[in-house]
Every structure is written in C-alpha cells, then in structure tokens.
Write a protein that holds these residues in place. Structure first.
Motif, mmCIF file in Angstrom:
data_model
loop_
_atom_site.group_PDB
_atom_site.id
_atom_site.type_symbol
_atom_site.label_atom_id
_atom_site.label_comp_id
_atom_site.label_asym_id
_atom_site.label_seq_id
_atom_site.Cartn_x
_atom_site.Cartn_y
_atom_site.Cartn_z
ATOM 1 N N UNK A 171 20.221 22.835 61.700
ATOM 2 C CA UNK A 171 20.010 22.600 63.128
ATOM 3 C C UNK A 171 21.159 21.839 63.775
ATOM 4 N N UNK A 172 22.140 21.421 62.978
ATOM 5 C CA UNK A 172 23.261 20.634 63.500
ATOM 6 C C UNK A 172 24.218 21.518 64.291
ATOM 7 N N UNK A 173 24.676 21.039 65.412
ATOM 8 C CA UNK A 173 25.669 21.753 66.209
ATOM 9 C C UNK A 173 26.880 20.848 66.407
ATOM 10 N N UNK A 174 28.061 21.465 66.478
ATOM 11 C CA UNK A 174 29.279 20.690 66.680
ATOM 12 C C UNK A 174 29.356 20.187 68.115
ATOM 13 N N UNK A 176 30.972 19.082 71.744
ATOM 14 C CA UNK A 176 31.962 19.718 72.603
ATOM 15 C C UNK A 176 33.364 19.249 72.227
ATOM 16 N N UNK A 177 34.290 20.194 72.095
ATOM 17 C CA UNK A 177 35.667 19.878 71.734
ATOM 18 C C UNK A 177 36.007 20.193 70.298
ATOM 19 N N UNK A 178 34.985 20.369 69.435
ATOM 20 C CA UNK A 178 35.219 20.703 68.035
ATOM 21 C C UNK A 178 34.837 22.156 67.775
ATOM 22 N N UNK A 179 35.580 22.802 66.870
ATOM 23 C CA UNK A 179 35.207 24.149 66.434
ATOM 24 C C UNK A 179 35.285 24.197 64.919
ATOM 25 N N UNK A 180 34.423 25.001 64.319
ATOM 26 C CA UNK A 180 34.335 25.066 62.862
ATOM 27 C C UNK A 180 35.504 25.852 62.290
#
Length: 468
Positions: A171-174, A176-180
């Motif tokens: 359920x974790x989301x990055x 704003x500003x980060x990408x996987x």
C-alpha cells in the motif's frame, strides 16, 4: 558511538526566566511527560550533549546565546525549541528534521493551541525531506553533501530516483518528486541499502542499522588481528559497518580487550549472554566440542547474533582464527509520517474545493474530503436533546477521529459554514448551525493549518511558519 555516548531518547531539559515563563514551562513539562518524555535538571552544556531536546521559554535571543558555544551540525545537535512566555508561538531553532524539533514543536503547538513557526524549506513547500525519512526509519545518511543536493533538487521540483533493497509495503506510495528505479549515471538518486560498496555516482546511500555481529575468539587475541578479521568478514558479506546495531558474544568475553576494542572501533554497544542464555536460542547451529568445553555452549558467535536478531545472513564463519556470524532484524522502510492536519472552511461556493485541488497539485496534501454528514447529523441530534455533557463528549471524540484519519491519509477536511448571520426559524436548522459552528472551532483548534475561503480567495488563519 558507544551506547553511553548516544543522546538519551525521550529526555529533555526545559529553561525559563520569568514567573510567567516558569508557569508555562511546568505546563509543557507535564504534557511532554504524558507523552513519555523524561525531564532532567541540567545546565545547558550537559543537556546539549545528553538530551534529545532542549526547550526554552523566553526570548529566542537568550536561547541562541545559551546554545551557541555547543552547536555542531544538524546531524549531531539535539532539537532546540523556543516559546514566548504566553505560549502563543513555538519556534524550532535547531535540528528541525534530524533532531525532530519540527515534530516536537507541532506536538507542543497542538497541546497549547499555539502557532508553530516552521522555517525548513521542505516543510513549507510540502516536499519530501530525505533527512526526515532517514530519521523515521533509523537510516544512516552516508553522504551529507548528496542529501543536501537531493533536497535542493526536490525544492526545484526536479525528480529523484528511489530504490530499496528492502521491499516497501504494497500500500506504500512514493512521495511526490520520487520515482522508482535506479538513477542514471550522474543523476541524483536514493538507495536504501546496507551494502558495503555501491557504485560511485550521485546516489545517496541510506543504511539501515539492522545487523547484529556475533563474535567469538580465543583468549588474548591481538586487538589488530580481531579488527582486521572482522572488517574482512564484513567486506566478504558486503555489509557496511554502519549497518550494525550491536556486537554480541558470550559473557566470558565481557573483559576481552580485543572484543571491547572492536566494539569501540565499530561504535557499537555490546551484548553479552551467559552460556545458558545462548543454549536456549532455538535453531540449528554448527558446534565445536572445544568451544563447548571452554565456554559451556557449542556455538558462540552464531547463537549470540541470533539472540539479537531473527534472520540469518551467515552462520559461523572462521576468519584468521576468530569466528563471526551475521543476523538481521526485519525491516520495511516507510514514507508514512504524520502530515499536517489541514482544515479548509468557508461558506458554500466560495472556492474550497478548488483551493484543495491546488494544494494537492503542489504536493502539500494527498487528497481532501468533506466532513461526513453523519458527524453533523449526530451532533445536531444531541443538541436537540439539550444534553451538553453528551455533546461535548461526542464533539471531542469526533474531532479526534477526524484529525487522526486526516493526518494518516494526508487529507484536508472541508467544512462549509451554515446560516451566516441569520437565525433559522426551524429548531433543527438552528441546532445544525450551532453544531457546525462548534465543530469548526474544535477542528480549527486541533488543525495544524486552517484556511478560510471568501470570494474565491484563501486566507491562512493558522499555518506553519506564519502568525495566527
């Protein structure tokens, strides 16, 4: 850093200089004690080196002069806060992120109903703060320079790569500003990893302290021999010494110079166990009859490490006559932090939703929703019964639940004013107007930020970094 040299978690010292200031200091001490903090009596010099936080009630200039001789950097300094003696403003002066001054200021501000003057740029702009993420997850920041570069890039609304050797929750989301993904060569990136070596680039390594090092050696092993053997073992396992949280062995080694010197060199607390405690550790371990006859248990290093952490990385490993083992704790990094509770109020059709959408686009909030009609209906019904005690209890419970849910979700709450200056004819309508008004006041007192929308314009009534 040895355990005795670490700052004492949840310890604070508080200083005041007037009669009114002492009254407020006592109030703050009581509320922090209720949150599990311990207040100590110490001079500023001692408290600065020992405590997690210092709180000054009085002029900020006094606080600045008091702490000035001891300030080092934000990675070592404790949280330092200052309040005026009327308790109207809480100002984090030092170590807002790593030291936790911002978080503590918000706690005190909510309890006192004071404005919190946050000045850190990532907070004010609603951007991901890598140092806060590291503190919340117990991560060692490998490069301070890269941490500064990443914060600067995020404030410029650039994107930064993020990868982790430890999987996030589904359920974790990055933020704003980060990408996987991995950072491209020369590009900024964040890597959560305990590896001893990572490719040299602009990637910021964040190291979790989750590994226990088990150690066993013969009596009077030379200090240099054990140190070099331990470093070679860690290198072979590709585990950074910064990822260790404890050095463990049998209590017979409590006074072994080489073991104590190794713990000091690695800046680790030591954990020594009796033979009976080690023998009680469940699991299969490679044993030695010589070690059993000498110590009373057939395996020292592996059992000692397993006593500290459940996951085996490597069992008994012999390096230059010494034995080592490596175990680690469960670890799942999380971005979840307590976000500001935002209340957006105003009459109908004044632009509340549009303003909330703007805050979402800016990354300040994750979403928004109106206060549920069921809450207003319940409060209205109780007012109609004219049960003041029941109403106050329901109001307090509703505000607590709404605020907690909003913070956990990062959502803003929208609440429309009802009635204006006209008194409704119907008794139920009057009760609804009163319920909404009282709920607005209670939510505003609990909220970290309050905006009033009039004619499509947002006015900040209460906001971090601004006066009320």
């Amino acid at each position: 850093m040895t355990e005795s040299a670490q700052k004492k978690e949840r310890e604070f010292a508080i200083y005041s200089y007037t009669a009114r200031g002492r009254e407020l200091a006592a109030q703050i001490e009581a509320l922090l004690r209720a949150e599990g903090y311990l207040c100590i009596q110490a001079e500023v010099k001692e408290a600065f080196a020992r405590c997690e936080a210092l709180v000054f009630v009085g002029a900020s200039g006094i606080a600045v002069r008091k702490i000035a001789p001891f300030v080092k950097d934000k990675f070592q300094d404790p949280a330092v806060l200052c309040l005026d003696e009327y308790g109207r403003f809480v100002i984090p002066l030092l170590s807002g992120h790593v030291g936790g001054a911002n978080e503590l200021a918000r706690l005190i501000g909510r309890q006192l109903g004071a404005a919190v003057a946050i000045s850190t740029a990532t907070d004010l702009n609603g951007r991901f703060a890598v140092d806060v993420f590291a503190k919340k997850n117990g991560l060692v920041i490998k490069s301070r320079e890269n941490a500064k570069r990443i914060s600067a890039a995020l404030l410029r609304y650039e994107t930064v790569a993020f990868e982790s050797n430890y999987p996030l929750r589904e359920e974790e989301t990055l933020p704003s500003g980060l990408y996987a993904g991995k950072a491209e060569a020369g590009k900024l990136g964040i890597c959560v990893s305990a590896a001893g070596e990572i490719p040299p680039n602009a990637c910021l390594q964040l190291i979790p302290k989750i590994y226990a090092l088990g150690v066993g050696c013969r009596r009077n092993t030379p200090v240099e021999v054990l140190r070099e053997a331990a470093l070679r073992f860690l290198k072979e396992q590709n585990v950074s010494k910064d990822a260790l949280f404890a050095l463990a062995s049998i209590d017979l080694k409590r006074d072994e110079p080489a073991v104590l010197a190794l713990a000091s060199y690695l800046e680790l607390p030591t954990r020594f166990f009796t033979a009976e405690e080690l023998a009680a550790v469940p699991g299969e371990f490679e044993t030695s009859e010589f070690v059993r006859k000498t110590t009373g248990v057939g395996a020292v290093a592996a059992r000692a490490a397993a006593r500290c952490a459940p996951i085996q990385i490597t069992g008994k490993t012999v390096v230059d006559g010494a034995t080592f083992a490596l175990y680690r704790k469960e670890f799942t990094p999380t971005f979840r932090t307590e976000r500001p509770f935002v209340l957006i109020a105003g009459a109908r059709y004044q632009g509340k939703r549009r303003f909330a959408e703007r805050l979402c686009r800016e990354g300040h909030i994750a979403g928004f929703r109106a206060v549920p009609e069921t809450v207003l209906k319940t409060l209205t019904e109780i007012l109609l019964r004219e049960d003041r005690t029941a109403f106050e209890a329901e109001l307090s419970s509703s505000v607590h639940l709404l605020a907690e849910e909003a913070r956990n979700r990062g959502e803003a709450l929208l609440l429309s004013s009802v009635g204006g200056g006209l008194v409704p004819i119907e008794r139920r309508d009057r009760a609804l107007r009163d319920a909404v008004g009282r709920l607005q006041c209670a939510l505003a007192a609990e909220a970290d930020e309050v905006y009033l929308l009039e004619l499509g314009l947002a006015r900040a009534l209460k906001k971090f970094g601004e006066s009320v």
